[in-house]
Motif scaffolding. Structure first.
Motif, PDB file in Angstrom:
ATOM      1  N   ALA A  88       0.830  -1.204   0.000  1.00 52.42           N
ATOM      2  CA  ALA A  88       0.000   0.000   0.000  1.00 52.42           C
ATOM      3  C   ALA A  88       0.861   1.248   0.000  1.00 52.42           C
ATOM      4  O   ALA A  88       1.955   1.287   0.571  1.00 52.42           O
ATOM      5  CB  ALA A  88      -0.927   0.001   1.207  1.00 52.42           C
ATOM      6  N   LEU A  89       0.344   2.293  -0.644  1.00 52.23           N
ATOM      7  CA  LEU A  89       1.029   3.582  -0.718  1.00 52.23           C
ATOM      8  C   LEU A  89      -0.025   4.686  -0.665  1.00 52.23           C
ATOM      9  O   LEU A  89      -1.021   4.628  -1.391  1.00 52.23           O
ATOM     10  CB  LEU A  89       1.837   3.675  -2.019  1.00 52.23           C
ATOM     11  CG  LEU A  89       2.485   5.023  -2.338  1.00 52.23           C
ATOM     12  CD1 LEU A  89       3.568   5.350  -1.309  1.00 52.23           C
ATOM     13  CD2 LEU A  89       3.100   4.998  -3.740  1.00 52.23           C
ATOM     14  N   HIS A  90       0.203   5.701   0.184  1.00 54.03           N
ATOM     15  CA  HIS A  90      -0.712   6.831   0.308  1.00 54.03           C
ATOM     16  C   HIS A  90      -0.050   8.060  -0.315  1.00 54.03           C
ATOM     17  O   HIS A  90       0.981   8.523   0.175  1.00 54.03           O
ATOM     18  CB  HIS A  90      -1.066   7.096   1.774  1.00 54.03           C
ATOM     19  CG  HIS A  90      -1.841   5.973   2.396  1.00 54.03           C
ATOM     20  ND1 HIS A  90      -3.214   5.973   2.459  1.00 54.03           N
ATOM     21  CD2 HIS A  90      -1.430   4.817   2.967  1.00 54.03           C
ATOM     22  CE1 HIS A  90      -3.621   4.855   3.052  1.00 54.03           C
ATOM     23  NE2 HIS A  90      -2.562   4.140   3.371  1.00 54.03           N
TER      24      HIS A  90
ATOM     25  N   LEU B 128      -3.233   7.898 -17.102  1.00 52.86           N
ATOM     26  CA  LEU B 128      -3.423   7.013 -15.959  1.00 52.86           C
ATOM     27  C   LEU B 128      -4.910   6.778 -15.716  1.00 52.86           C
ATOM     28  O   LEU B 128      -5.323   5.670 -15.343  1.00 52.86           O
ATOM     29  CB  LEU B 128      -2.772   7.599 -14.707  1.00 52.86           C
ATOM     30  CG  LEU B 128      -2.843   6.731 -13.446  1.00 52.86           C
ATOM     31  CD1 LEU B 128      -2.280   5.333 -13.707  1.00 52.86           C
ATOM     32  CD2 LEU B 128      -2.115   7.380 -12.281  1.00 52.86           C
ATOM     33  N   TYR B 129      -5.725   7.802 -15.941  1.00 52.28           N
ATOM     34  CA  TYR B 129      -7.169   7.608 -15.789  1.00 52.28           C
ATOM     35  C   TYR B 129      -7.676   6.562 -16.777  1.00 52.28           C
ATOM     36  O   TYR B 129      -8.518   5.726 -16.431  1.00 52.28           O
ATOM     37  CB  TYR B 129      -7.919   8.926 -15.994  1.00 52.28           C
ATOM     38  CG  TYR B 129      -9.420   8.743 -15.966  1.00 52.28           C
ATOM     39  CD1 TYR B 129     -10.078   8.473 -14.769  1.00 52.28           C
ATOM     40  CD2 TYR B 129     -10.173   8.790 -17.143  1.00 52.28           C
ATOM     41  CE1 TYR B 129     -11.451   8.275 -14.728  1.00 52.28           C
ATOM     42  CE2 TYR B 129     -11.538   8.592 -17.113  1.00 52.28           C
ATOM     43  CZ  TYR B 129     -12.178   8.335 -15.913  1.00 52.28           C
ATOM     44  OH  TYR B 129     -13.541   8.116 -15.890  1.00 52.28           O
ATOM     45  N   GLU B 130      -7.154   6.574 -18.003  1.00 60.20           N
ATOM     46  CA  GLU B 130      -7.577   5.590 -19.011  1.00 60.20           C
ATOM     47  C   GLU B 130      -7.179   4.179 -18.595  1.00 60.20           C
ATOM     48  O   GLU B 130      -7.895   3.213 -18.868  1.00 60.20           O
ATOM     49  CB  GLU B 130      -6.976   5.949 -20.361  1.00 60.20           C
ATOM     50  CG  GLU B 130      -7.590   7.199 -20.991  1.00 60.20           C
ATOM     51  CD  GLU B 130      -6.923   7.575 -22.301  1.00 60.20           C
ATOM     52  OE1 GLU B 130      -5.881   6.968 -22.634  1.00 60.20           O
ATOM     53  OE2 GLU B 130      -7.448   8.473 -22.988  1.00 60.20           O
ATOM     54  N   VAL B 131      -6.052   4.051 -17.924  1.00 62.02           N
ATOM     55  CA  VAL B 131      -5.632   2.738 -17.429  1.00 62.02           C
ATOM     56  C   VAL B 131      -6.605   2.224 -16.381  1.00 62.02           C
ATOM     57  O   VAL B 131      -6.934   1.027 -16.326  1.00 62.02           O
ATOM     58  CB  VAL B 131      -4.203   2.816 -16.847  1.00 62.02           C
ATOM     59  CG1 VAL B 131      -3.862   1.530 -16.097  1.00 62.02           C
ATOM     60  CG2 VAL B 131      -3.185   3.058 -17.952  1.00 62.02           C
ATOM     61  N   LEU B 132      -7.125   3.149 -15.534  1.00 61.19           N
ATOM     62  CA  LEU B 132      -7.969   2.752 -14.408  1.00 61.19           C
ATOM     63  C   LEU B 132      -9.461   2.736 -14.726  1.00 61.19           C
ATOM     64  O   LEU B 132     -10.236   2.074 -14.033  1.00 61.19           O
ATOM     65  CB  LEU B 132      -7.738   3.712 -13.231  1.00 61.19           C
ATOM     66  CG  LEU B 132      -6.357   3.677 -12.582  1.00 61.19           C
ATOM     67  CD1 LEU B 132      -6.192   4.869 -11.649  1.00 61.19           C
ATOM     68  CD2 LEU B 132      -6.148   2.371 -11.836  1.00 61.19           C
ATOM     69  N   SER B 133      -9.864   3.456 -15.757  1.00 61.11           N
ATOM     70  CA  SER B 133     -11.298   3.705 -15.975  1.00 61.11           C
ATOM     71  C   SER B 133     -12.070   2.498 -16.487  1.00 61.11           C
ATOM     72  O   SER B 133     -13.302   2.521 -16.494  1.00 61.11           O
ATOM     73  CB  SER B 133     -11.469   4.866 -16.966  1.00 61.11           C
ATOM     74  OG  SER B 133     -10.892   4.536 -18.232  1.00 61.11           O
TER      75      SER B 133
ATOM     76  N   CYS C  25      -9.855   6.701  -4.684  1.00 62.14           N
ATOM     77  CA  CYS C  25     -10.037   8.138  -4.852  1.00 62.14           C
ATOM     78  C   CYS C  25     -11.269   8.572  -4.066  1.00 62.14           C
ATOM     79  O   CYS C  25     -12.320   7.918  -4.127  1.00 62.14           O
ATOM     80  CB  CYS C  25     -10.190   8.464  -6.342  1.00 62.14           C
ATOM     81  SG  CYS C  25     -10.467  10.198  -6.703  1.00 62.14           S
ATOM     82  N   ASP C  26     -11.141   9.697  -3.332  1.00 63.80           N
ATOM     83  CA  ASP C  26     -12.271  10.187  -2.536  1.00 63.80           C
ATOM     84  C   ASP C  26     -13.257  11.010  -3.362  1.00 63.80           C
ATOM     85  O   ASP C  26     -14.377  11.274  -2.913  1.00 63.80           O
ATOM     86  CB  ASP C  26     -11.767  11.050  -1.375  1.00 63.80           C
ATOM     87  CG  ASP C  26     -11.016  10.234  -0.338  1.00 63.80           C
ATOM     88  OD1 ASP C  26     -11.112   8.993  -0.381  1.00 63.80           O
ATOM     89  OD2 ASP C  26     -10.340  10.834   0.510  1.00 63.80           O
TER      90      ASP C  26
ATOM     91  N   GLU D 297      -5.675   7.739  -2.263  1.00 65.53           N
ATOM     92  CA  GLU D 297      -5.673   9.159  -2.595  1.00 65.53           C
ATOM     93  C   GLU D 297      -4.877   9.429  -3.871  1.00 65.53           C
ATOM     94  O   GLU D 297      -4.041  10.330  -3.945  1.00 65.53           O
ATOM     95  CB  GLU D 297      -5.093   9.983  -1.431  1.00 65.53           C
ATOM     96  CG  GLU D 297      -5.915   9.878  -0.154  1.00 65.53           C
ATOM     97  CD  GLU D 297      -5.358  10.734   0.973  1.00 65.53           C
ATOM     98  OE1 GLU D 297      -4.123  10.918   1.040  1.00 65.53           O
ATOM     99  OE2 GLU D 297      -6.158  11.226   1.779  1.00 65.53           O
ATOM    100  N   ILE D 298      -5.153   8.627  -4.884  1.00 64.96           N
ATOM    101  CA  ILE D 298      -4.397   8.743  -6.123  1.00 64.96           C
ATOM    102  C   ILE D 298      -4.657  10.071  -6.815  1.00 64.96           C
ATOM    103  O   ILE D 298      -3.864  10.510  -7.662  1.00 64.96           O
ATOM    104  CB  ILE D 298      -4.723   7.564  -7.068  1.00 64.96           C
ATOM    105  CG1 ILE D 298      -3.621   7.429  -8.121  1.00 64.96           C
ATOM    106  CG2 ILE D 298      -6.121   7.710  -7.689  1.00 64.96           C
ATOM    107  CD1 ILE D 298      -3.654   6.141  -8.895  1.00 64.96           C
TER     108      ILE D 298
END
Length: 642
Positions: A399-401, A498-503, A481-482, A441-442
């Motif tokens: 984990a990483l914050h 990065l959003y495209e990777v996660l979306s 993400c909050d 909190e990316i």
């Protein structure tokens, strides 16, 4: 038991008398007399050796495979003794611990060919008294004279059998049978038999130890090699064999490898194995192995092993572990494992049940996942659960914050950093390889770092800061993400790549105020976890307590509920928690500090859910007073809510 020569005429008379009367003569050897009694009781035939008790072809073949090492080694031992056996008409047999003849090595046994006698059981039940049955029963060598044998067809023969023990357990019997007793020199036979027994016994013990050592070497997470001069591999354990095969080195036959290390390792002269042959010991050295197909990185130890009379190194032992495997092991040892499963996220509502089902469905795939929801809704616990339910479950969970470190340190945390030529540290991308990297909190990740992370996740390669070397990675990213990440991306506040990777896989976790029917089961689950963690008696929520909790809006979501329940758990003496036992402020002391401390005021405000009327009631002050303190601290209501 080895006895000197006996009068064969007297022995024949003893045998014939026993057959007529069933009573042994007092001069009959006591052990032989006891064996005769067994033979009579079993009804063993006396005319000749019968081969009725033969294993099936399949069972015998399986038994020979099981004992192939002993069979082969005894053949090797007897190669130079064939003239001796031929001169004295002596048969040599190897039997297992059940008196089954595994192999006939020399002259026919009782005038039977090997094919007739091999696979036959010749214990006392089948053929009566013999040197085999005597050695089996007495667990020691025994010389049996022909007239003492139960089978009359064998009375012109003498035989001696000796057991073979391994780890104090009888494993084999070696038998030597002379077809003509006059030609069978007892002392010479006994010397040969003892030599064969000693050789086979030591060989089997040695093989047992070697197999145990090989079994240990095959299960350790290291590749182990024994390399001889000229870079020829003499031995490799299971992992070593797998790695050699990947670079094109395989066994040419069961004894040797067909290719030298120097033929496929392009930088062989720069490896610690080459240095080892120069007498240099290498300990836990980071090594790069360059092959035509791929580059490997290991932590390697090399020890010079054999030396000749001039102290030149003849062979080395090398032990290595892929850096990727080492990082996974360290990650597990450091506690980088998931603590929660998806089943620990209890609910009673259909809304959250569908969220859990989606999480389980996405977990079983390999795509990266984005978790969206307000602070305290359980995103981190869900990330743990996704990891446990995924194909990456055996790998590390790291984990990483993003909000905890500066941008410069964040980049090093993710990708690693090379401080000097000798000192280089891996980042969390490398450490999480084979598992899951959870980034909370990316939305706070700087654009340039996010862009580099997206590139690494796309190519599945990572480079440390200050290095040009790319290392392969196999990692799933679970980000939390909050806020609504799509809106941030549209405004240019978050990197689009990065959003495209996660979306492609987004899970939205509802706030607790939208799933209030879950508050009762959540409260009970929290109490159960607290009782187990602190090894105390269980406590339960009374109906009035659940009703009271459901009237609240829970701006801090499950995290806030956890704090309130924990506060009630430790401050309630009985086993049932009622509404009057619950303090919505939890550990926050409602004293006058909020009048002087801005942070305390903000905490109390959030507990009240940003509701002026509720806060006024809790603090026993007027709404006008509260607005005055908002102005005093120079904060806006909307800013506090965020």
């Amino acid at each position: 038991m080895i006895r000197g020569p006996r009068s064969r005429e007297k022995l024949k008379a003893y045998y014939e008398s026993y057959m007529k009367t069933g009573r042994p003569d007092p001069n009959v050897n006591p052990e032989v007399a006891a064996s005769w009694a067994k033979s009579r009781a079993y009804g063993a035939p006396t005319d000749r050796i019968h081969t009725d008790h033969r294993l099936s072809r399949e069972d015998f073949a399986a038994r020979q495979r099981l004992h192939k090492e002993a069979i082969s080694y005894l053949r090797h031992l007897t190669n130079n003794l064939r003239d001796f056996f031929k001169e004295y008409d002596i048969s040599l047999l190897l039997l297992d611990e059940e008196c089954v003849i595994l192999k006939s090595y020399t002259m026919p046994f009782y005038q039977m060919t090997p094919g007739e006698i091999e696979g036959v059981r010749v214990g006392v039940e089948e053929i009566g008294t013999s040197s085999v049955s005597m050695a089996y029963d007495l667990q020691q060598p025994f010389w049996l004279f022909g007239p003492e044998m139960w089978v009359q067809d064998s009375h012109e023969s003498d035989a001696c059998s000796a057991p073979i023990f391994v780890d104090k357990k009888m494993r084999y019997i070696i038998t030597m049978v002379g077809m003509h007793y006059q030609n069978m020199p007892q002392e010479a036979v006994m010397a040969v038999l003892k030599t064969l027994c000693y050789g086979l016994e030591n060989y089997i013990q040695q093989q047992t130890r070697l197999k145990a050592q090989e079994a240990i070497l095959d299960v350790i997470p290291f590749a182990v090699y024994h390399v001889q001069e000229g870079s020829e591999v003499a031995y490799a354990n299971k992992l070593g064999m797998q790695r050699l095969k990947k670079i094109g080195i395989g066994r040419k036959d069961n004894k040797s490898f067909g290719t030298k290390l120097s033929d496929v390792v392009l930088n062989y002269r720069h490896t610690p194995i080459y240095s080892g042959f120069q007498g240099v010991l290498s300990h836990n050295r980071e090594v790069t192995w360059i092959t035509p197909s791929k580059t490997y990185e290991d932590i390697t130890t090399v020890v010079p092993f054999e030396r000749d009379s001039e102290d030149a190194v003849r062979s080395v032992v090398a032990i290595s572990m892929p850096i990727e495997d080492l990082r996974t092991m360290v990650a597990h040892a450091a506690g980088f494992t998931a603590k929660y499963s998806l089943s620990s996220m209890v609910c009673a509502s259909a809304a959250f049940s569908s969220v859990k089902e989606k999480a389980l469905r996405l977990a079983k795939g390999r795509t990266h996942i984005l978790l969206q929801g307000e602070s305290g809704t359980g995103k981190q616990r869900m990330a743990h659960g996704i990891h446990q339910a995924s194909p990456f479950a055996t790998g590390p969970f790291i984990a990483l914050h993003c909000g905890d470190v500066t941008p410069e340190l964040l980049e090093q945390e993710i990708f690693g950093v090379s401080i000097s030529r000798e000192v280089s540290h891996p980042g969390k991308l490398e450490l999480a390889s084979g598992g899951t990297l959870f980034i909370d909190e990316i939305e706070k990740m700087p654009t340039d770092i996010a862009r580099a992370l997206a590139a690494s996740l796309t190519t599945m390669e990572s480079s440390r800061i200050g290095e040009e070397t790319s290392r392969p990675i196999n990692v799933r990213l679970v980000a939390a993400c909050d806020t609504e990440l799509r809106r941030l991306t549209e405004r240019g506040s978050f990197d689009k790549s990065l959003y495209e990777v996660l979306s492609h896989s987004v899970i939205r976790i509802p706030p607790l105020r939208n799933r209030k029917e879950d508050i009762g089961v959540l409260g009970e689950h929290i109490l159960s976890e607290l009782a187990g963690l602190h090894q105390s008696s269980a406590k339960a929520l009374a109906p009035d307590a659940v009703d009271f909790l459901m009237t609240y809006e829970w701006p801090g979501n499950i995290k806030q509920l956890q704090n309130v329940i924990e506060h009630a758990f430790f401050r309630t003496e009985g086993e049932v928690i009622h509404a009057e036992d619950i303090n919505l402020f939890g550990d926050i002391t409602l004293d006058a500090r909020w009048k002087e401390d801005k942070e305390v005021f903000i905490k109390v405000w959030r507990v009240a859910g940003g509701n002026i009327s509720r806060l006024s009631t809790l603090l026993h002050v007027s709404r006008v007073t509260l607005y005055r303190y908002l102005k005093k601290y120079g904060i806006e209501k909307s800013k506090i809510d965020s």
